[in-house]
Design an enzyme around this catalytic site. Sequence first.
Site, PDB file in Angstrom:
ATOM      1  N   HIS D  57       0.766  -1.140   0.046  1.00 20.96           N
ATOM      2  CA  HIS D  57      -0.051   0.022   0.039  1.00 20.96           C
ATOM      3  C   HIS D  57       0.906   1.274  -0.076  1.00 20.96           C
ATOM      4  O   HIS D  57       0.411   2.376   0.315  1.00 20.96           O
ATOM      5  CB  HIS D  57      -0.910   0.187   1.234  1.00 20.96           C
ATOM      6  CG  HIS D  57      -1.805  -1.283   1.423  1.00 20.96           C
ATOM      7  ND1 HIS D  57      -2.595  -1.691   0.654  1.00 20.96           N
ATOM      8  CD2 HIS D  57      -1.696  -2.183   2.470  1.00 20.96           C
ATOM      9  CE1 HIS D  57      -3.201  -2.755   0.956  1.00 20.96           C
ATOM     10  NE2 HIS D  57      -2.532  -3.075   2.155  1.00 20.96           N
ATOM     11  N   HIS D 219      -6.694  -4.492  -1.360  1.00 17.78           N
ATOM     12  CA  HIS D 219      -6.177  -5.775  -1.384  1.00 17.78           C
ATOM     13  C   HIS D 219      -6.381  -6.638  -2.409  1.00 17.78           C
ATOM     14  O   HIS D 219      -6.218  -7.785  -2.393  1.00 17.78           O
ATOM     15  CB  HIS D 219      -6.402  -6.556   0.166  1.00 17.78           C
ATOM     16  CG  HIS D 219      -6.224  -5.999   1.298  1.00 17.78           C
ATOM     17  ND1 HIS D 219      -7.098  -5.053   2.172  1.00 17.78           N
ATOM     18  CD2 HIS D 219      -4.825  -5.900   2.021  1.00 17.78           C
ATOM     19  CE1 HIS D 219      -6.769  -4.607   2.842  1.00 17.78           C
ATOM     20  NE2 HIS D 219      -5.013  -4.830   3.134  1.00 17.78           N
TER      21      HIS D 219
END
Lengths: 216, 216, 333, 333
Positions: D57, D219
């Site tokens: 991320h 995700h």
Amino acid sequence: MRITAEHVIRFIETIAARVKEQRAYLTELDSAIGDADHGINLDRGFSAVLAKLPTVADKDIGTILKTTGMTLVSTVGGASGPLYGTAFLRASMALADRYEFNEDDLVAALEAALEGIMMRGKAQRGEKTMIDTIAPAIDALKTARSRDVDAHAALRESLAAAEAGMKSTIPMLATKGRASYLGERSIGHQDPGATSAYLIATVLVETVESIQPEAG
Amino acid sequence: MRITAEHVIRFIETIAARVKEQRAYLTELDSAIGDADHGINLDRGFSAVLAKLPTVADKDIGTILKTTGMTLVSTVGGASGPLYGTAFLRASMALADRYEFNEDDLVAALEAALEGIMMRGKAQRGEKTMIDTIAPAIDALKTARSRDVDAHAALRESLAAAEAGMKSTIPMLATKGRASYLGERSIGHQDPGATSAYLIATVLVETVESIQPEAG
Amino acid sequence: MKKLINSPETVVGDALLGMAAAHPELIQVHFDPDYITRAGAPVRGKVGLLSGGGSGHEPMHGGFVGYGMLDAACPGAVFTSPVPDQMLAATKAIDGGAGVLHIVKNYTGDVMNFEMAAELAQMEGIEVASVITNDDVAVKDSLYTAGRRGVGVTVLLEKICGGAAEAGLPLAEVTRIAQNVNAQGRSMGMALTSCAVPAAGKPTFEIGDDEMEIGIGIHGEPGRQRMKLQSAREITEMLASAILDDLPFNRGDQVLAFVNGMGGTPLIELYVVYNDLVKLCGDRGVTISRNLIGNYITSLEMAGCSITLLKLDDELTRFWDAPVHTPALRWGR
Amino acid sequence: MKKLINSPETVVGDALLGMAAAHPELIQVHFDPDYITRAGAPVRGKVGLLSGGGSGHEPMHGGFVGYGMLDAACPGAVFTSPVPDQMLAATKAIDGGAGVLHIVKNYTGDVMNFEMAAELAQMEGIEVASVITNDDVAVKDSLYTAGRRGVGVTVLLEKICGGAAEAGLPLAEVTRIAQNVNAQGRSMGMALTSCAVPAAGKPTFEIGDDEMEIGIGIHGEPGRQRMKLQSAREITEMLASAILDDLPFNRGDQVLAFVNGMGGTPLIELYVVYNDLVKLCGDRGVTISRNLIGNYITSLEMAGCSITLLKLDDELTRFWDAPVHTPALRWGR
Ligand SMILES: Nc1ncnc2c1ncn2[C@@H]1O[C@H](COP(=O)(O)OP(=O)(O)O)[C@@H](O)[C@H]1O
Ligand SMILES: Nc1ncnc2c1ncn2[C@@H]1O[C@H](COP(=O)(O)OP(=O)(O)O)[C@@H](O)[C@H]1O
Ligand SMILES: [Mg+2]
Ligand SMILES: [Mg+2]
Ligand SMILES: [Mg+2]
Ligand SMILES: [Mg+2]
């Protein structure tokens, strides 16, 4: 039946091997309704456990299971790390200081493990998780034993229940874990954690079945 | 032969139509050895020219060509904008204040245009650019006229030379423009600018051929 | 080709409107002709810095307009040099009486359009100097060709000259520093995927699932070489060696290392490349004393990276460190 | 799956090494267990801020460690929550005596691992508070489910609480502000392409050339809905309406608008989205008084974006504006 520390070690080693073997499959299942890491996570964790096992090879079963649980907590991460980690830790408490145990102890240890998972994950049956494999398996084991069938047969009934439980997650709507974000789209897919739990159940039954019934 | 302001306007309008038609093809060629925008660039520019033409419809040829050149410079960008823009501007100077012109004037205007391109782009023949279409076409036109063939035949010879010139860029190694960054890999592809130049030459010949030979 | 746009025709204008709405305290966006100026331009007595080029390289150049960097940027159509009208209008808007430096990347289109604009501006009495960046070692340099492309060094040059101009240096000095940055900097890039020009509607080049292009530019133009995908370490080695050998960079040199993403490569990968670059430079005795890691000169959604090394001296370091406040680069204030 | 990495096994470690090499003046990277602390941690008397989560991320969270934001970040394996050992070690390393706030995104794994770490830290006598972000309106909220995911608000919360902690506010106050930020912020995301987990070696989901996923998380988990690709305006409308209606945001509200890229989408497209967002908010009488546009909470190389709106009051605005100096976010110094 006498389950010894050696059997427990073989049980854990076999899980590690089986998880590595099924790593891609578990990850694939997690792609559909999760984040494509379940097999990777468990493989990382059980590989670490494998590396740790020699240091406790001569220790009591409680210590072996505790080391396994702590190692899983410290290396798996994600949801399954704390869940399986807690399961092994709870089982280790149930079998603390023991060098062997019997069918009754096994049931108690499994119940402790399940309780740990449910406490940690705040989940119930029917939410499309590993619980849907484990809970019916324990129920079936207990029922079979109440009917006084032999240990191996009881375990096989339990395994059948585990399999049915795993498959029961397919039509379920997930309400816990990452799959819950999918809402209706989670329906129609088998839960990866329920699948790895079935894998572990298989190994457990295989391990127990391999024990010479001499002491039976 | 009398080429009038009206013919010039029709010439430019037809280029605009042809460029729009061939926009994807020119861009495709530019994908191979450039940056995939040549057709897009020229279409943007000639569309703008098309919008401007009505404002100069009653003006002299010099003004029409100058407006075309300035509009191209102001709207095309990239390499082809200044190059074609300069070409039209130079031609406009050669035909300043005229309302009609003949074959000799045409040759002079084309030569002025080519000179402008070569000055602006600092390039020569053989570098895999639009020059490889334009220069041989002018040469052929001049040669044919020195042999005293009629204007239409001369233009058709010139167009054949333009086509050969365009195709001659295929085996060339680019040394100017964006294709030069490719080095050896530029070999085997037809230059987009050489192709658009051939397109324009086609339109020029068509326009002239359509002129009634009454004043021939 | 999937993009978050409304239409190929409006993408540049929509993005400019978005920039205008997002950064009114830093920049002002002008339309028709399109250019971006620093809020409050011109700055009296300061050398004006203007750059420009095709769109599709964001944040370059518009994202670098503001205090301590550019006074104006001219965005062209995607991958297409802007036109002289834009540069002329921008030059006039930012001339604070100390002249304007045009920062031009070495592409035929950019060079010609800027040239025409500079001629026009000079005719209007504005002192204009130009610097052409040509740092891409993937392209063979030669007097007889278009020469090397301007890539990553352009970003560093804009920052450093911005610092110099903000410090009040005259046009000749800012130009000298610009030429010095260009002379001391080298770059090379690679791609894992192609980009797609919105108006073209499909990828500029096809590339296999196990292939990469080495020596690409920033316009989706194919590179010098197609090869099998390799590891970050091998790729970094390929790019860095070509760069280090070219200047050449020598043992004891201090450099600014710039690892740039092409637009579609995530930051985690750029840090992996940076880690490999640190080791490589270390092996050669070259010390990285400043760094910049991120997407600063991109090629639409292309995946890949470029590496730029700039040999630093005290002057360049000082102006690099000087405060800057633009939409894309900010420090010291 | 093409990536600039050396191996799936080393990508997180390599990137951490790259970060350590790039920003020694800002952060310190610790290995085994892996965590990143602010240089000079702990800051005596200041509340320590810790966040963490799976890698992939970037720049979140490691890129937000530094002055005015996080004191520590714990990176897990790609898309996998870090483990309690990491959080425990980081908590100890940054406790300056004023306690530590754990900033946790609402994912079962993150919540459980942080919970275990907090228990352990408290057993060692460190005061630990936790805030769980759950701003993703794509997920139906319910007491009986895992609830909403934590996404974009996390970045804003880390910045704002960082400002509050830097100003010397005690743990209870910083926690109150954290809860307020979470309560006032909402997000939603979408994807044009899937990402590929390095160890999995292939895209998490397949998606057609003319399709998009609406309501994705960070995700690579599939979204709530697959649909035909639409324009930036329609996409922005879809995300923004869901967000605006949820809180709800009302006429007269001042908001911070955060347009976030998922990693593979270039900045030019994010500005197009921002432009559409400005119009949409304007139509609803909602004023954007602060904005953040760029790749801050990504999902590897996924193409797509998310929008976060945060209702601002004076306190939140002040701490948002406060100086920050981290690898990925910097202003005011
Ligand atoms: N609250 C919960 N209770 C029990 N099991 C859960 C819970 N949440 C998730 N799980 C199980 O964990 C599995 C996912 O594990 P994994 O993929 O390793 O972690 P993550 O979801 O963090 O990526 C799910 O398939 C599910 O069986
Ligand atoms: N120096 C030059 N002299 C003449 N023609 C050139 C030169 N450089 C480029 N060209 C022509 O311009 C064409 C490319 O135009 P275009 O694609 O519109 O611009 P760009 O290369 O800036 O994208 C080339 O195919 C070539 O024919
Ligand atoms: Mg998972
Ligand atoms: Mg081109
Ligand atoms: Mg171009
Ligand atoms: Mg995970």
